[in-house]
Design a protein around this motif. Structure first.
Motif, PDB file in Angstrom:
ATOM      1  N   VAL A  74       0.854  -1.187   0.000  1.00 53.04           N
ATOM      2  CA  VAL A  74       0.000   0.000   0.000  1.00 53.04           C
ATOM      3  C   VAL A  74       0.887   1.232   0.000  1.00 53.04           C
ATOM      4  N   PHE A  75       0.537   2.229  -0.806  1.00 53.68           N
ATOM      5  CA  PHE A  75       1.275   3.491  -0.806  1.00 53.68           C
ATOM      6  C   PHE A  75       0.887   4.264   0.454  1.00 53.68           C
ATOM      7  N   ALA A  76       1.853   4.454   1.343  1.00 54.11           N
ATOM      8  CA  ALA A  76       1.587   5.009   2.675  1.00 54.11           C
ATOM      9  C   ALA A  76       1.262   6.497   2.663  1.00 54.11           C
ATOM     10  N   HIS A  77       1.551   7.199   1.607  1.00 50.75           N
ATOM     11  CA  HIS A  77       1.347   8.649   1.585  1.00 50.75           C
ATOM     12  C   HIS A  77       0.161   9.084   0.721  1.00 50.75           C
ATOM     13  N   LEU A  78      -0.640   8.149   0.234  1.00 48.41           N
ATOM     14  CA  LEU A  78      -1.743   8.498  -0.668  1.00 48.41           C
ATOM     15  C   LEU A  78      -3.098   8.140  -0.077  1.00 48.41           C
ATOM     16  N   LEU A  79      -4.018   9.068  -0.169  1.00 50.60           N
ATOM     17  CA  LEU A  79      -5.398   8.877   0.273  1.00 50.60           C
ATOM     18  C   LEU A  79      -5.433   8.406   1.732  1.00 50.60           C
ATOM     19  N   ASP A  80      -6.337   7.482   2.072  1.00 54.86           N
ATOM     20  CA  ASP A  80      -6.491   7.036   3.463  1.00 54.86           C
ATOM     21  C   ASP A  80      -5.706   5.769   3.782  1.00 54.86           C
ATOM     22  N   LYS A  81      -4.900   5.299   2.865  1.00 56.12           N
ATOM     23  CA  LYS A  81      -4.022   4.132   3.067  1.00 56.12           C
ATOM     24  C   LYS A  81      -4.777   2.855   3.409  1.00 56.12           C
ATOM     25  N   PHE A  82      -6.014   2.728   2.949  1.00 53.83           N
ATOM     26  CA  PHE A  82      -6.839   1.539   3.191  1.00 53.83           C
ATOM     27  C   PHE A  82      -6.988   1.246   4.690  1.00 53.83           C
ATOM     28  N   VAL A  83      -7.057   2.272   5.497  1.00 54.83           N
ATOM     29  CA  VAL A  83      -7.226   2.091   6.934  1.00 54.83           C
ATOM     30  C   VAL A  83      -8.528   1.335   7.196  1.00 54.83           C
ATOM     31  N   VAL A  84      -8.454   0.319   8.061  1.00 52.73           N
ATOM     32  CA  VAL A  84      -9.612  -0.510   8.399  1.00 52.73           C
ATOM     33  C   VAL A  84     -10.110  -0.111   9.786  1.00 52.73           C
ATOM     34  N   ILE A  85     -11.398   0.218   9.871  1.00 49.62           N
ATOM     35  CA  ILE A  85     -12.022   0.653  11.117  1.00 49.62           C
ATOM     36  C   ILE A  85     -13.266  -0.205  11.346  1.00 49.62           C
ATOM     37  N   ALA A  86     -13.475  -0.594  12.599  1.00 54.49           N
ATOM     38  CA  ALA A  86     -14.665  -1.390  12.932  1.00 54.49           C
ATOM     39  C   ALA A  86     -15.919  -0.623  12.554  1.00 54.49           C
ATOM     40  N   GLY A  87     -16.856  -1.313  11.932  1.00 56.85           N
ATOM     41  CA  GLY A  87     -18.142  -0.720  11.576  1.00 56.85           C
ATOM     42  C   GLY A  87     -19.202  -1.159  12.566  1.00 56.85           C
ATOM     43  N   THR A  88     -20.438  -1.065  12.178  1.00 59.66           N
ATOM     44  CA  THR A  88     -21.527  -1.507  13.042  1.00 59.66           C
ATOM     45  C   THR A  88     -21.759  -2.995  12.847  1.00 59.66           C
ATOM     46  N   GLY A  89     -22.116  -3.673  13.924  1.00 62.45           N
ATOM     47  CA  GLY A  89     -22.368  -5.107  13.825  1.00 62.45           C
ATOM     48  C   GLY A  89     -21.121  -5.844  13.386  1.00 62.45           C
TER      49      GLY A  89
END
Length: 111
Positions: free
Chosen positions: A39-54
């Motif tokens: 992943v390109f670390a300096h572009l966009l949101d870097k595919f960050v994964v965050i817990a969603g609902t459920g």
């Protein structure tokens, strides 16, 4: 040993055909020599994964490179996570999967 080179402009011959044709695999092979997988670390949101609902996760935008092929997602994505086993522990991984056979790259959940 065979020799190859490229990439050069293609010209039409007298029959209306191009004299040089390059395959995507040739471009990917070239780029994979100096751009590694990841992943390109300096572009966009870097595919960050965050817990969603459920049982879901939200994956941010980003750009990545895999085996010489590029991948970009310019919209957040929500992925569903399957119910866990009642007895066994399990880790799910969120990956960018390169699928040469189907000619695509995608974000997936791997159990």
């Amino acid at each position: 040993m065979a020799q190859t080179s490229g990439f050069f402009n293609s010209y039409l011959d007298s029959q209306g055909n191009f004299d040089r044709v390059y395959l995507a695999e040739q471009f990917a092979s070239y780029f994979s020599n100096f751009i590694g997988n990841g992943v390109f670390a300096h572009l966009l949101d870097k595919f960050v994964v965050i817990a969603g609902t459920g049982l879901s996760v939200n994956v941010g935008t980003g750009k990545a490179f895999c085996k010489g092929y590029w991948f970009e997602s310019d919209a957040n994505e929500t992925l569903s996570i399957d119910l866990p086993d009642g007895l066994l522990n399990r880790k799910d991984n969120i990956v960018i999967r390169y699928d040469f056979e189907n000619r695509k790259t995608s974000i997936q959940v791997i159990k």
